[in-house]
Design an enzyme around this catalytic site. Structure first.
Site, PDB file in Angstrom:
ATOM      1  N   LYS A   1       0.834  -1.207   0.000  1.00 31.75           N
ATOM      2  CA  LYS A   1       0.000   0.000   0.000  1.00 31.75           C
ATOM      3  C   LYS A   1       0.872   1.262   0.000  1.00 31.75           C
ATOM      4  O   LYS A   1       0.658   2.179  -0.785  1.00 31.75           O
ATOM      5  CB  LYS A   1      -0.876  -0.013   1.259  1.00 31.75           C
ATOM      6  CG  LYS A   1      -1.526   1.303   1.598  1.00 31.75           C
ATOM      7  CD  LYS A   1      -2.439   1.195   2.794  1.00 31.75           C
ATOM      8  CE  LYS A   1      -1.764   1.483   4.126  1.00 31.75           C
ATOM      9  NZ  LYS A   1      -1.510   2.921   4.374  1.00 31.75           N
ATOM     10  N   ASN A   2       1.861   1.292   0.897  1.00 32.34           N
ATOM     11  CA  ASN A   2       2.649   2.518   1.052  1.00 32.34           C
ATOM     12  C   ASN A   2       3.599   2.768  -0.112  1.00 32.34           C
ATOM     13  O   ASN A   2       4.181   3.839  -0.209  1.00 32.34           O
ATOM     14  CB  ASN A   2       3.437   2.486   2.375  1.00 32.34           C
ATOM     15  CG  ASN A   2       2.508   2.636   3.568  1.00 32.34           C
ATOM     16  OD1 ASN A   2       1.367   3.057   3.425  1.00 32.34           O
ATOM     17  ND2 ASN A   2       2.986   2.264   4.746  1.00 32.34           N
TER      18      ASN A   2
ATOM     19  N   CYS B   1      -4.681  12.382  13.250  1.00 27.06           N
ATOM     20  CA  CYS B   1      -5.231  11.049  13.045  1.00 27.06           C
ATOM     21  C   CYS B   1      -5.369  10.386  14.402  1.00 27.06           C
ATOM     22  O   CYS B   1      -5.075  10.990  15.425  1.00 27.06           O
ATOM     23  CB  CYS B   1      -4.411  10.234  12.064  1.00 27.06           C
ATOM     24  SG  CYS B   1      -3.000   9.448  12.785  1.00 27.06           S
TER      25      CYS B   1
ATOM     26  N   ARG C   1      -0.133  14.593  12.972  1.00 26.79           N
ATOM     27  CA  ARG C   1       0.863  14.129  11.996  1.00 26.79           C
ATOM     28  C   ARG C   1       1.117  15.284  11.040  1.00 26.79           C
ATOM     29  O   ARG C   1       0.438  15.443  10.048  1.00 26.79           O
ATOM     30  CB  ARG C   1       0.348  12.885  11.254  1.00 26.79           C
ATOM     31  CG  ARG C   1       0.251  11.672  12.157  1.00 26.79           C
ATOM     32  CD  ARG C   1      -0.356  10.488  11.449  1.00 26.79           C
ATOM     33  NE  ARG C   1       0.548   9.868  10.504  1.00 26.79           N
ATOM     34  CZ  ARG C   1       0.186   8.849   9.711  1.00 26.79           C
ATOM     35  NH1 ARG C   1      -1.045   8.387   9.756  1.00 26.79           N
ATOM     36  NH2 ARG C   1       1.058   8.312   8.899  1.00 26.79           N
TER      37      ARG C   1
ATOM     38  N   ASP D   1       5.409   0.805  11.884  1.00 27.01           N
ATOM     39  CA  ASP D   1       4.243   0.051  11.428  1.00 27.01           C
ATOM     40  C   ASP D   1       4.208  -1.387  11.957  1.00 27.01           C
ATOM     41  O   ASP D   1       3.244  -2.103  11.689  1.00 27.01           O
ATOM     42  CB  ASP D   1       4.202   0.026   9.890  1.00 27.01           C
ATOM     43  CG  ASP D   1       3.534   1.272   9.320  1.00 27.01           C
ATOM     44  OD1 ASP D   1       2.935   2.026  10.105  1.00 27.01           O
ATOM     45  OD2 ASP D   1       3.617   1.472   8.097  1.00 27.01           O
TER      46      ASP D   1
ATOM     47  N   ARG E   1      -8.364  -1.095   5.076  1.00 28.04           N
ATOM     48  CA  ARG E   1      -7.559  -0.032   4.475  1.00 28.04           C
ATOM     49  C   ARG E   1      -6.203  -0.558   4.034  1.00 28.04           C
ATOM     50  O   ARG E   1      -5.614  -0.015   3.093  1.00 28.04           O
ATOM     51  CB  ARG E   1      -7.309   1.083   5.509  1.00 28.04           C
ATOM     52  CG  ARG E   1      -8.480   1.996   5.744  1.00 28.04           C
ATOM     53  CD  ARG E   1      -8.020   3.173   6.585  1.00 28.04           C
ATOM     54  NE  ARG E   1      -6.704   3.600   6.115  1.00 28.04           N
ATOM     55  CZ  ARG E   1      -5.748   4.080   6.893  1.00 28.04           C
ATOM     56  NH1 ARG E   1      -5.941   4.247   8.161  1.00 28.04           N
ATOM     57  NH2 ARG E   1      -4.588   4.430   6.381  1.00 28.04           N
TER      58      ARG E   1
HETATM   59  C1  UD1 Z   1       5.501   6.980   8.936  1.00 27.54           C
HETATM   60  C2  UD1 Z   1       6.622   5.976   8.811  1.00 27.54           C
HETATM   61  C3  UD1 Z   1       6.285   5.086   7.663  1.00 27.54           C
HETATM   62  C4  UD1 Z   1       4.896   4.460   7.917  1.00 27.54           C
HETATM   63  C5  UD1 Z   1       3.846   5.548   8.145  1.00 27.54           C
HETATM   64  C6  UD1 Z   1       2.476   5.012   8.493  1.00 27.54           C
HETATM   65  C7  UD1 Z   1       8.947   6.438   9.381  1.00 27.54           C
HETATM   66  C8  UD1 Z   1      10.147   7.300   9.144  1.00 27.54           C
HETATM   67  N1  UD1 Z   1       7.865   6.691   8.627  1.00 27.54           N
HETATM   68  O1  UD1 Z   1       5.428   7.647   7.684  1.00 27.54           O
HETATM   69  O2  UD1 Z   1       7.270   4.082   7.527  1.00 27.54           O
HETATM   70  O3  UD1 Z   1       4.517   3.667   6.853  1.00 27.54           O
HETATM   71  O4  UD1 Z   1       4.283   6.352   9.218  1.00 27.54           O
HETATM   72  O5  UD1 Z   1       2.469   4.358   9.693  1.00 27.54           O
HETATM   73  O6  UD1 Z   1       8.987   5.558  10.203  1.00 27.54           O
HETATM   74  N2  UD1 Z   1       7.096  14.803  10.417  1.00 27.54           N
HETATM   75  C9  UD1 Z   1       7.122  16.156  10.669  1.00 27.54           C
HETATM   76  N3  UD1 Z   1       6.745  17.014   9.668  1.00 27.54           N
HETATM   77  C10 UD1 Z   1       6.361  16.573   8.433  1.00 27.54           C
HETATM   78  C11 UD1 Z   1       6.322  15.187   8.188  1.00 27.54           C
HETATM   79  C12 UD1 Z   1       6.702  14.335   9.215  1.00 27.54           C
HETATM   80  O7  UD1 Z   1       7.465  16.602  11.759  1.00 27.54           O
HETATM   81  O8  UD1 Z   1       6.041  17.393   7.572  1.00 27.54           O
HETATM   82  C13 UD1 Z   1       7.497  13.858  11.480  1.00 27.54           C
HETATM   83  C14 UD1 Z   1       6.348  12.968  11.889  1.00 27.54           C
HETATM   84  O9  UD1 Z   1       5.559  13.536  12.887  1.00 27.54           O
HETATM   85  C15 UD1 Z   1       7.074  11.730  12.364  1.00 27.54           C
HETATM   86  C16 UD1 Z   1       8.314  11.666  11.458  1.00 27.54           C
HETATM   87  O10 UD1 Z   1       8.476  12.990  10.967  1.00 27.54           O
HETATM   88  O11 UD1 Z   1       7.503  11.865  13.698  1.00 27.54           O
HETATM   89  C17 UD1 Z   1       8.180  10.674  10.314  1.00 27.54           C
HETATM   90  O12 UD1 Z   1       7.177  11.144   9.448  1.00 27.54           O
HETATM   91  P1  UD1 Z   1       6.832  10.491   8.046  1.00 27.54           P
HETATM   92  O13 UD1 Z   1       7.839   9.450   7.708  1.00 27.54           O
HETATM   93  O14 UD1 Z   1       6.547  11.535   7.050  1.00 27.54           O
HETATM   94  O15 UD1 Z   1       5.493   9.870   8.419  1.00 27.54           O
HETATM   95  P2  UD1 Z   1       4.675   9.022   7.532  1.00 27.54           P
HETATM   96  O16 UD1 Z   1       4.788   9.366   6.098  1.00 27.54           O
HETATM   97  O17 UD1 Z   1       3.365   9.060   8.206  1.00 27.54           O
END
Ligand code: UD1
Length: 416
Positions: A22-23, A116, A121, A304, A396
């Site tokens: 999915k991701n 969420c 997030r 995850d 999902r």
């Molecule tokens: C994260 C996981 C991903 C997982 C997804 C859903 C990591 C690095 N990423 O991805 O593997 O599939 O959750 O569960 O483990 N952040 C900010 N500002 C931003 C974007 C992110 O501060 O604009 C922070 C987030 O709060 C978090 C970290 O960066 O603490 C990682 O974020 P990101 O990898 O973007 O999150 P997801 O894409 O949700």
């Protein structure tokens, strides 16, 4: 509303084919917006999230056809740049259309995703990166709005490793004017796979698989013809289920290196693991051993898999300490697992899991995707019946979960 009824106590046995990720699929679906034309994506999992993303693309004017696992997307007819709140709020990945829309059309109106189930997030890194590339973004009535954007190459360093921000900026940069350097990027297989897809379409990206990407903008890309990589989290979830049920299963169609961190933890907890070229055998121990886990960006242990690992540790001999450093509040499964007899103490983002001899079936509620997966595998190992409510979360992200588990010998059925 559908529920899952599971009678626990049967070891999982046999082989299971792992679906496309999915991701990995969602960013590639967003990338189809970069080039007008007919794109072909193979091995796309049939999930609520891929269907929701297809709907987002349709609202933008694309023609989308899902035939089995082949997704054909015609983006020639895209004539809108608006991704509405109603869809973005159900699936945060919708924000991925922002970069491609700005790159191709120079304008966009995309709803901010909001929080969420496990807390805020943020998307600040996405927005700051696009702004550094010259996009003037306004926030109006909950929407990110931009017009007359001409993206220019820039150097963007991320202070946190973010899958979302890396993917977003990579898609923006491939069509921007000049050179973009992205520093401290995410190395998740989903990110690298997107990069490889873009390169195959004519993008100029150097450094894939490292923390620094150098991207030379090109004027146009060819349509995508790509196969989505296997889902490492689905694979690792099945492996964790084998670990809990004294199972012996073979995961087929996987890239073992993509979930090596999870496999190593399961070995530490007593599983026997055999790595093949595109398959992995997992045999669960009589009783798992306690292990300590800290979630990290790839290649570390994935956030995850945190919930599923807590479920494994709930049955372990000894006390495990599990810390989530990516998302601090991602523990809604803890009180539900406690209803099944697990002994877990939460201190901030650290779960201290005191293993018990057995878990008991109970009525529990799924609260988010991976939390739901942890309840399912706990139920497979528990004594008696578990009824899991709100399983739309599972739909999902896990394709045909009850069918696949049923084929491995689990007693599981969907009830209404
Ligand atoms: C994260 C996981 C991903 C997982 C997804 C859903 C990591 C690095 N990423 O991805 O593997 O599939 O959750 O569960 O483990 N952040 C900010 N500002 C931003 C974007 C992110 O501060 O604009 C922070 C987030 O709060 C978090 C970290 O960066 O603490 C990682 O974020 P990101 O990898 O973007 O999150 P997801 O894409 O949700």
């Amino acid at each position: 509303m559908d529920k899952l009824l599971i009678t626990g106590g049967r070891p999982l046995q046999g082989a299971v084919r792992i679906s496309g990720a999915k991701n990995a699929a969602l960013p590639v679906m967003a990338a189809t917006l970069l080039a007008p034309g007919v794109h072909r994506l193979r091995n796309v999992p049939r999930l609520r999230d891929t269907q929701t993303f297809a709907r987002v693309l349709e609202l933008l004017g694309a023609k989308v056809v899902f035939e089995d696992h082949l997704l054909t997307i015609d983006t020639q007819s895209v004539n809108s740049v608006e991704a509405p709140y109603e869809l973005v709020k159900t699936m945060r990945a919708s924000i991925y259309v922002l970069g491609p829309l700005l790159a191709r059309f120079g304008r966009a109106k995309v709803s901010l995703p909001g929080g969420c189930a496990w807390g805020p997030r943020p998307v600040n890194l996405h927005l700051a990166g696009l702004q550094a590339m010259g996009a003037a973004l306004d926030i109006e009535h909950g929407y990110i709005v931009a017009s007359n954007v001409k993206l220019k190459g820039a150097t963007v360093g991320f202070d946190v490793v973010s899958v979302g921000a890396t993917v977003q900026l990579m898609m923006a940069a491939v069509l921007a004017q000049g050179q973009t350097v992205l520093e401290n990027v995410a190395l998740e297989p989903d990110v690298t796979a997107l990069g490889e897809v873009l390169v195959a379409c004519g993008a100029r990206i150097e450094g894939l698989g490292t923390r620094r990407l150098t991207i030379q903008g090109v004027s146009a890309l060819r349509p995508i013809d790509a196969t989505i990589i296997p889902d490492r989290i689905e694979a690792a979830t099945f492996a964790a289920a084998a670990a809990m049920t004294r199972g012996k299963i073979r995961l087929e169609g996987v890239v073992p290196g993509h979930f090596e961190a999870a496999l190593r933890k399961l070995e530490e907890s007593g599983c026997a693991v055999q790595r093949g070229a595109d398959s992995v055998g997992v045999s669960g121990p009589a009783r798992p051993r306690a292990v300590n886990v800290v979630t990290q960006p790839f290649p570390g242990f994935p956030t995850d898999m945190q919930a599923q690992m807590i479920a494994v540790c709930a049955l372990a001999g000894g006390t495990s300490v599990i810390e989530d450093t990516i998302y601090f509040d991602r523990f809604t499964h803890v009180p539900e697992l406690a209803r099944m007899g697990a002994r877990i103490e939460l201190k901030g983002n650290v779960a201290v899991v005191k293993g018990v001899d057995r878990l008991y079936g109970a009525q529990v509620m799924a609260t988010d995707l991976r939390a739901s997966a942890s309840l399912v595998i706990a139920a497979l190992a528990a004594e008696g019946e578990t009824l899991i409510d709100r399983i739309y979360h599972l739909d999902r992200g896990y394709e045909a979960l009850e069918k696949k588990l049923g084929a491995l010998g689990a007693q599981i059925q969907r009830v209404n």
